[in-house]
Each structure stands twice: as structure tokens, then as C-alpha cells.
Scaffold this active site. Structure first.
Site, PDB file in Angstrom:
ATOM      1  N   ASP A  38       0.839  -1.195   0.000  1.00  0.00           N
ATOM      2  CA  ASP A  38       0.000   0.000   0.000  1.00  0.00           C
ATOM      3  C   ASP A  38       0.877   1.248   0.000  1.00  0.00           C
ATOM      4  OD1 ASP A  38      -2.290  -1.511   0.070  1.00  0.00           O
ATOM      5  OD2 ASP A  38      -2.566  -1.331   2.245  1.00  0.00           O
ATOM      6  N   TYR A  66       6.296  -8.642   8.557  1.00  0.00           N
ATOM      7  CA  TYR A  66       6.027  -7.208   8.702  1.00  0.00           C
ATOM      8  C   TYR A  66       6.251  -6.764  10.137  1.00  0.00           C
ATOM      9  CZ  TYR A  66       3.313  -7.705   4.334  1.00  0.00           C
ATOM     10  OH  TYR A  66       2.912  -7.969   3.050  1.00  0.00           O
ATOM     11  N   ASP A  80      -7.002   1.542   8.096  1.00  0.00           N
ATOM     12  CA  ASP A  80      -5.713   2.113   8.501  1.00  0.00           C
ATOM     13  C   ASP A  80      -5.909   3.585   8.841  1.00  0.00           C
ATOM     14  OD1 ASP A  80      -5.479   3.742   6.135  1.00  0.00           O
ATOM     15  OD2 ASP A  80      -4.681   2.021   5.051  1.00  0.00           O
ATOM     16  N   ARG A 171      -3.850  -4.695   7.658  1.00  0.00           N
ATOM     17  CA  ARG A 171      -4.863  -3.729   8.105  1.00  0.00           C
ATOM     18  C   ARG A 171      -6.042  -4.444   8.753  1.00  0.00           C
ATOM     19  NH1 ARG A 171      -7.036  -1.328   3.199  1.00  0.00           N
ATOM     20  NH2 ARG A 171      -5.901  -2.892   1.996  1.00  0.00           N
TER      21      ARG A 171
END
Length: 286
Positions: A38, A66, A80, A171
Site C-alpha cells: 500500500d 512485517y 488504517d 490492516r
């Protein structure tokens, strides 16, 4: 120029933005990325250049790691912090209570893809529908969370390390953890530190690539993507059959191999089954 460059994607760039700029840097139309990030996310973005694009399909199943920050008490339409705030709730969650819910999100779980995603339903991207104010039913999809660790907890935010399968929306994971705690939540930041075989230590800042006069110096060879598979150098006769797309007998155990020619050229990703080697995908220059 052929190979794979590991970009440390900056915030505010789409993955397509990155490849568009690097198309000019490497002076080739044959370029593509693996594992979309993103715009708000940073970190490891493998970009495949020239004949390296033949390896993109193998990256689709790559696992990712992540580091994300989950903000509790805030729910948004995009799941988010960049989205429109839908609700704010009081937070009364202790660190112990937070840690207690994490096991529910480890292993194989079902996840409903967010509306603000590039996933297509009936030929339309969900994000395009979401921008028009539409919401459609999405079927839950099975994903796998191999590791979910809380690195830091402040009461309002938690920094998480997540090792997950392909198709995982961090998210949505943040939103779902917040919901399970009764206060809601959204993702505040996201950085990908590993994608497939590549780690953040190998990544090059995009700015460096845009300023360099020798971009080829940052290219990894295509076979680096398969470095966990054993390698084998073919005999001259085996190499000839490999180059012609033919199978041949070998004295190797079953499995997947990186195969090389007599001059050390990476020829193909190959498999051995019942003493016969055949090509999964060839990478040699015709």
C-alpha cells in the site's frame, strides 16, 4: 540488464509508481514487482527486471514478515490511519489483556478482505466500489499467521511483528484484533522487513536507485530467488536436453533444483521425479 532489485519502498509511493520510475532507470519495458505494498507502507519490494520477470509468478506464494503499529480505539473505513474515522472508543486494555487475545490470531484463520483493496469481484476492484460508497459481500479467505509477536505496548498502540502467508491483509488483522478487545483498532504504520528470500538488509532506498549511474550494480541474479533449493551442474548432454525442453535421467533424489550449465549459467528451476529431471521454468537466454 536482467535480475531482481530489492527496493526499500518509501511511504507515499504505490508499487506501480516504483516500477514506472525504475523502467526508465533500467531502460527496459520488461519490469514488474512482486507483492504489492500500500502507498502508506514501506519496506521490501522486489522488482523484476528484463528476463527476471519470468520469476514473478514464483513470488506470488512467498511468505512475508512485517512490523506494524496497531492503534487501538480508532476505526476507519480503510482499516488504517489514512482513512475516514468511523468511530472512536474508550480504551481500557492492559498489556496482559492484549497479549491474551493474540493466540486467537495465530495459525490458520479466516479473514474477510477489506473493501479498500485491489481484490476483484465480478471484474471490479473493491477499492473502486468503495470510493463510490458501495459495499459488497466478501467471502472469508483462509490465511496463516506463522508468528504474531507484540514488540511494544503503550496502552494506545502496539507494535507487532507478523510472519504470514500470501493474501494476508495486515490492516484487517489490526482491525480484527481491536474488535476482539472491544475497543476497535486500525493500522497506524506498516513496514515489510522480509518478502520471500529477501530481507530489508538487502533493500536499496528508491532514492539511491533514482540517482545512481550504475543501477545494474544493485541487481541480484534471478537464481537468488531460489537459493534455498539445492543446485546441480548438468553434464553437456543433460544441458542440451534441458535447453531443448526435454526431460532426462538423473541420479538425484526427488525434489526441486536450481540447474546450471557447463559455463555456470543458470538454466532453469527443475524438478526430479522418479529419477527423471524436467524443467519447471527456464531462465537461460535463447
Amino acid at each position: 540488464m536482467n535480475g531482481i532489485v530489492i527496493v526499500d519502498k518509501p511511504q507515499g509511493w504505490t508499487s506501480q509508481d516504483v516500477t514506472a520510475r525504475l523502467r526508465r532507470v533500467f531502460q527496459t519495458r520488461r519490469i514488474g514487482h512482486g507483492g504489492t505494498l500500500d502507498p502508506m507502507a514501506t519496506g521490501v519490494l522486489p522488482v523484476f527486471v528484463g528476463r527476471g520477470t519470468r520469476a514473478v509468478e514464483f513470488f506470488e506464494h512467498a511468505q512475508k514478515i512485517y512490523e506494524a503499529v496497531l492503534r487501538l480505539g480508532v476505526t476507519t473505513d480503510t482499516e488504517d490511519i489514512t482513512g475516514t474515522v468511523l468511530e472512536k472508543r474508550e480504551i481500557a486494555v492492559s498489556e496482559g489483556e492484549f497479549l491474551a487475545v493474540l493466540p486467537d490470531f495465530r495459525g490458520k484463520i479466516l479473514q474477510i478482505p477489506p473493501m479498500y483493496s485491489a481484490l476483484k469481484i465480478n471484474g471490479q476492484k473493491l477499492c473502486d466500489l468503495a470510493r463510490k460508497g458501495k459495499e459488497v459481500e466478501r467471502q472469508p479467505r483462509e490465511i496463516e499467521i506463522f508468528e504474531l509477536t507484540c514488540l511494544e505496548f503503550s496502552g494506545e498502540c502496539a507494535r507487532l511483528r507478523i510472519h504470514c502467508s500470501k493474501g494476508t491483509y495486515i490492516r484487517t488483522l489490526c482491525k480484527d484484533i481491536g474488535e476482539s478487545l472491544g475497543c476497535g483498532g486500525c493500522m497506524e504504520s506498516l513496514r515489510r522487513i522480509t518478502a520471500g528470500e529477501y530481507t530489508i538488509s538487502e533493500a536499496v532506498p528508491l532514492e539511491t536507485l533514482l540517482e545512481t549511474d550504475t543501477p545494474e550494480a544493485f541487481l541480484h541474479p534471478v537464481d537468488s530467488m531460489f537459493r534455498n533449493f539445492p543446485s546441480v551442474t548438468l553434464t553437456a548432454k543433460q544441458e542440451a536436453r534441458c535447453r531443448n525442453g526435454n526431460a532426462f535421467s538423473v541420479s538425484l533424489k526427488e525434489g526441486t533444483y536450481r540447474t546450471y550449465g557447463q559455463n555456470g549459467e543458470f538454466l532453469a528451476l527443475s524438478k526430479v521425479d522418479n529419477g527423471v529431471m524436467s524443467t519447471i521454468k527456464s531462465f537461460f537466454e535463447v
